[in-house]
Design a protein around this motif. Structure first.
Motif, mmCIF file in Angstrom:
data_model
loop_
_atom_site.group_PDB
_atom_site.id
_atom_site.type_symbol
_atom_site.label_atom_id
_atom_site.label_comp_id
_atom_site.label_asym_id
_atom_site.label_seq_id
_atom_site.Cartn_x
_atom_site.Cartn_y
_atom_site.Cartn_z
ATOM 1 N N HIS A 30 -9.640 -0.600 -19.491
ATOM 2 C CA HIS A 30 -8.410 0.196 -19.470
ATOM 3 C C HIS A 30 -7.190 -0.696 -19.279
ATOM 4 O O HIS A 30 -7.269 -1.723 -18.594
ATOM 5 C CB HIS A 30 -8.445 1.218 -18.333
ATOM 6 N N THR A 31 -6.065 -0.302 -19.863
ATOM 7 C CA THR A 31 -4.790 -0.915 -19.512
ATOM 8 C C THR A 31 -4.668 -0.866 -17.988
ATOM 9 O O THR A 31 -4.933 0.175 -17.375
ATOM 10 C CB THR A 31 -3.622 -0.138 -20.164
ATOM 11 N N ASP A 32 -4.274 -1.969 -17.362
ATOM 12 C CA ASP A 32 -4.415 -2.148 -15.908
ATOM 13 C C ASP A 32 -4.067 -0.918 -15.071
ATOM 14 O O ASP A 32 -4.897 -0.407 -14.310
ATOM 15 C CB ASP A 32 -3.543 -3.320 -15.435
ATOM 16 N N LEU A 33 -2.843 -0.438 -15.181
ATOM 17 C CA LEU A 33 -2.387 0.618 -14.279
ATOM 18 C C LEU A 33 -2.946 1.993 -14.626
ATOM 19 O O LEU A 33 -2.890 2.905 -13.800
ATOM 20 C CB LEU A 33 -0.858 0.669 -14.248
ATOM 21 N N TYR A 34 -3.495 2.150 -15.826
ATOM 22 C CA TYR A 34 -4.048 3.443 -16.210
ATOM 23 C C TYR A 34 -5.186 3.864 -15.282
ATOM 24 O O TYR A 34 -5.376 5.049 -15.019
ATOM 25 C CB TYR A 34 -4.605 3.393 -17.642
ATOM 26 N N TRP A 35 -5.958 2.874 -14.815
ATOM 27 C CA TRP A 35 -7.197 3.196 -14.092
ATOM 28 C C TRP A 35 -6.921 3.806 -12.719
ATOM 29 O O TRP A 35 -7.431 4.872 -12.391
ATOM 30 C CB TRP A 35 -8.056 1.942 -13.969
ATOM 31 N N VAL A 93 13.560 4.913 -5.488
ATOM 32 C CA VAL A 93 12.234 5.256 -4.965
ATOM 33 C C VAL A 93 11.365 4.008 -4.919
ATOM 34 O O VAL A 93 11.383 3.199 -5.851
ATOM 35 C CB VAL A 93 11.552 6.323 -5.845
ATOM 36 N N ASP A 94 10.616 3.854 -3.826
ATOM 37 C CA ASP A 94 9.551 2.855 -3.739
ATOM 38 C C ASP A 94 8.242 3.623 -3.595
ATOM 39 O O ASP A 94 7.961 4.187 -2.535
ATOM 40 C CB ASP A 94 9.732 1.934 -2.523
ATOM 41 N N ALA A 95 7.465 3.690 -4.667
ATOM 42 C CA ALA A 95 6.176 4.383 -4.643
ATOM 43 C C ALA A 95 5.055 3.372 -4.493
ATOM 44 O O ALA A 95 5.178 2.223 -4.930
ATOM 45 C CB ALA A 95 5.991 5.194 -5.922
ATOM 46 N N PHE A 96 3.951 3.780 -3.882
ATOM 47 C CA PHE A 96 2.835 2.858 -3.679
ATOM 48 C C PHE A 96 1.507 3.597 -3.748
ATOM 49 O O PHE A 96 1.418 4.794 -3.444
ATOM 50 C CB PHE A 96 2.968 2.120 -2.343
ATOM 51 N N SER A 97 0.470 2.857 -4.148
ATOM 52 C CA SER A 97 -0.883 3.415 -4.196
ATOM 53 C C SER A 97 -1.865 2.274 -4.406
ATOM 54 O O SER A 97 -1.466 1.160 -4.747
ATOM 55 C CB SER A 97 -1.024 4.418 -5.355
ATOM 56 N N PRO A 98 -3.163 2.527 -4.222
ATOM 57 C CA PRO A 98 -4.153 1.543 -4.634
ATOM 58 C C PRO A 98 -4.019 1.277 -6.138
ATOM 59 O O PRO A 98 -3.541 2.144 -6.890
ATOM 60 C CB PRO A 98 -5.482 2.224 -4.320
ATOM 61 N N ALA A 99 -4.429 0.097 -6.580
ATOM 62 C CA ALA A 99 -4.295 -0.250 -7.998
ATOM 63 C C ALA A 99 -5.503 -1.044 -8.468
ATOM 64 O O ALA A 99 -5.369 -2.094 -9.086
ATOM 65 C CB ALA A 99 -3.004 -1.017 -8.239
ATOM 66 N N ALA A 100 -6.701 -0.524 -8.155
ATOM 67 C CA ALA A 100 -7.923 -1.174 -8.623
ATOM 68 C C ALA A 100 -7.918 -1.249 -10.144
ATOM 69 O O ALA A 100 -7.351 -0.380 -10.819
ATOM 70 C CB ALA A 100 -9.141 -0.384 -8.141
ATOM 71 N N ARG A 114 4.536 -0.211 -6.123
ATOM 72 C CA ARG A 114 3.744 -1.285 -5.521
ATOM 73 C C ARG A 114 2.277 -0.899 -5.589
ATOM 74 O O ARG A 114 1.855 0.132 -5.060
ATOM 75 C CB ARG A 114 4.151 -1.537 -4.069
ATOM 76 N N GLY A 115 1.475 -1.732 -6.275
ATOM 77 C CA GLY A 115 0.039 -1.508 -6.366
ATOM 78 C C GLY A 115 -0.698 -2.430 -5.414
ATOM 79 O O GLY A 115 -0.431 -3.630 -5.373
ATOM 80 N N VAL A 116 -1.621 -1.884 -4.647
ATOM 81 C CA VAL A 116 -2.314 -2.626 -3.594
ATOM 82 C C VAL A 116 -3.784 -2.815 -3.968
ATOM 83 O O VAL A 116 -4.487 -1.852 -4.289
ATOM 84 C CB VAL A 116 -2.203 -1.888 -2.240
ATOM 85 N N ARG A 117 -4.242 -4.072 -3.923
ATOM 86 C CA ARG A 117 -5.651 -4.365 -4.169
ATOM 87 C C ARG A 117 -6.288 -5.135 -3.015
ATOM 88 O O ARG A 117 -7.455 -5.510 -3.089
ATOM 89 C CB ARG A 117 -5.780 -5.164 -5.473
ATOM 90 N N LYS A 118 -5.554 -5.383 -1.963
ATOM 91 C CA LYS A 118 -6.076 -6.094 -0.801
ATOM 92 C C LYS A 118 -5.509 -5.438 0.454
ATOM 93 O O LYS A 118 -4.334 -5.129 0.523
ATOM 94 C CB LYS A 118 -5.680 -7.565 -0.852
ATOM 95 N N GLY A 119 -6.369 -5.250 1.444
ATOM 96 C CA GLY A 119 -5.900 -4.629 2.683
ATOM 97 C C GLY A 119 -5.908 -3.116 2.601
ATOM 98 O O GLY A 119 -6.629 -2.510 1.801
ATOM 99 N N SER A 120 -5.089 -2.485 3.418
ATOM 100 C CA SER A 120 -5.042 -1.026 3.511
ATOM 101 C C SER A 120 -4.574 -0.401 2.198
ATOM 102 O O SER A 120 -3.638 -0.891 1.568
ATOM 103 C CB SER A 120 -4.097 -0.604 4.640
ATOM 104 N N HIS A 121 -5.239 0.675 1.794
ATOM 105 C CA HIS A 121 -4.932 1.339 0.524
ATOM 106 C C HIS A 121 -4.370 2.731 0.818
ATOM 107 O O HIS A 121 -5.115 3.687 1.037
ATOM 108 C CB HIS A 121 -6.174 1.469 -0.350
#
Length: 343
Positions: A218-223, A206-213, A267-274
């Motif tokens: 908080h521990t980074d990915l928790y938020w 699986v390749d999962a993705f989402s925004p990752a602000a 994959r966490g995205v913080r730039k571009g399309s979310h």
């Protein structure tokens, strides 16, 4: 003749005794049922009264609309928000800046009773949805709920660090009060349908993705990355044993190695399309999840209402804890330059 009359009299007495015994049995059974049945269940079809804790996230508005408005196209039956405790965190702008507006809308538009303490809230409701945006507040806010023996859904993130995640789980077990936590992505039909092995085949990767602000408390990915990590676990299930994270300010990739040898990524995205979603790889090919739509929160709330009414948790405590262990291991990996970290 005398013997016959006595026989008939005895039969009538035995019948009366049986009838009395049956009546007492049914009455006792009814009392036992009522003593172990919540008020909402004993009253038939009456909606479960939900209390909200934390009015500093858009979720409190979205959930109220779907639960309280029968005309809403994504209406969920069986429960209504009736009271709320505001909460709020002054050192998180996205919490304290939004709270007054959400409170006003709930109070004026939806006629929700606002109270100033959690104990006061618990006297007015049958179950709780904890929506505070700040995971640091969840442990203290849920303690009186567990003490009251009241079921609760805790919105993401369960806590701000792994130690408090474990404390909440331990308190739930000690009090005997069930809870669950999850991202709405876990139950989105566009994700869950990919688990149909007959149609799509057995999941190999699986390749999962989402925004990752990120949020500094908080521990980074928790938020926010938790949405994509929950998507990953919804499709892979538990059993990850090693995590590696490549991180920079614009985004990241987290690679997980499962005990059965499967390798999957977030994959966490913080730039571009979310965007939100996943690709799965099976022996039948590669498939992509549907774009999210209005059914996103609806699917979650259906699970929440079933659970709060006494149903089983849709996510095991072990898997809930592993999700946060995965994100903590990812943090440790990047803190150490991207080395693999054992779960």
């Amino acid at each position: 003749m005398l013997i016959l009359e006595r026989s008939e009299k005895n039969q009538k007495i035995r019948f009366s005794v049986r009838a009395l015994a049956l009546t007492l049995t049914f009455q006792f059974a009814a009392l036992v049922f009522l003593s172990f049945t919540p008020v909402w269940a004993a009253q038939g079809e009456q909606d479960l009264r939900i209390g909200l804790i934390g009015l500093d996230t858009s979720h409190c508005i979205a959930y109220t609309k779907m639960l309280n408005d029968p005309a809403n196209p994504n209406h969920v039956k069986g429960a209504k928000v009736t009271a709320a405790y505001p909460g709020g965190s002054p050192d998180i702008p996205s919490s304290i800046d939004r709270l007054p507006g959400y409170r006003k809308e709930l109070e004026e538009t939806w006629k929700i009773t606002i109270v100033e303490t959690i104990p006061e809230l618990l006297k007015m409701v049958d179950a709780v949805i904890l929506t505070s945006v700040d995971g640091r507040t969840h442990l203290e806010q849920v303690k009186p709920v567990f003490e009251a023996g009241m079921r609760v859904f805790i919105d993401k993130p369960l806590a701000a660090d792994l130690q408090e995640v474990k404390e909440i789980i331990a308190l739930s077990k000690k009090s005997g009060t069930p809870f669950f936590t999850a991202s709405s992505l876990r139950f989105f039909p566009g994700i869950t349908k990919l688990r149909n092995a007959d149609e799509y085949g057995e999941t190999l990767s699986v390749d999962a993705f989402s925004p990752a602000a990120l949020e500094p408390h908080h521990t980074d990915l928790y938020w926010y990355g938790i949405h994509g990590v929950e998507t990953l676990y919804a499709l892979m299930g538990p059993g990850c044993k090693k995590v590696t994270r490549i991180f920079n300010e614009d985004g990241e990739v987290v690679v997980g190695l499962w005990e059965d040898g499967r390798i999957s990524t977030f994959r966490g995205v913080r730039k571009g399309s979310h965007g939100y979603g996943a690709r799965i790889f099976t022996e039948k090919g590669m498939f992509i999840s549907d774009p999210i739509d209005g059914s996103l929160y609806q699917s979650l709330l259906k699970e929440v209402v079933l659970f709060l009414k006494g149903g089983p948790s849709p996510v095991s405590l072990e898997e809930m804890e592993e999700v946060f262990e995965f994100m903590t291991a990812a943090q440790k990996s990047s803190d150490q330059g991207g080395i693999p970290v054992e779960m």
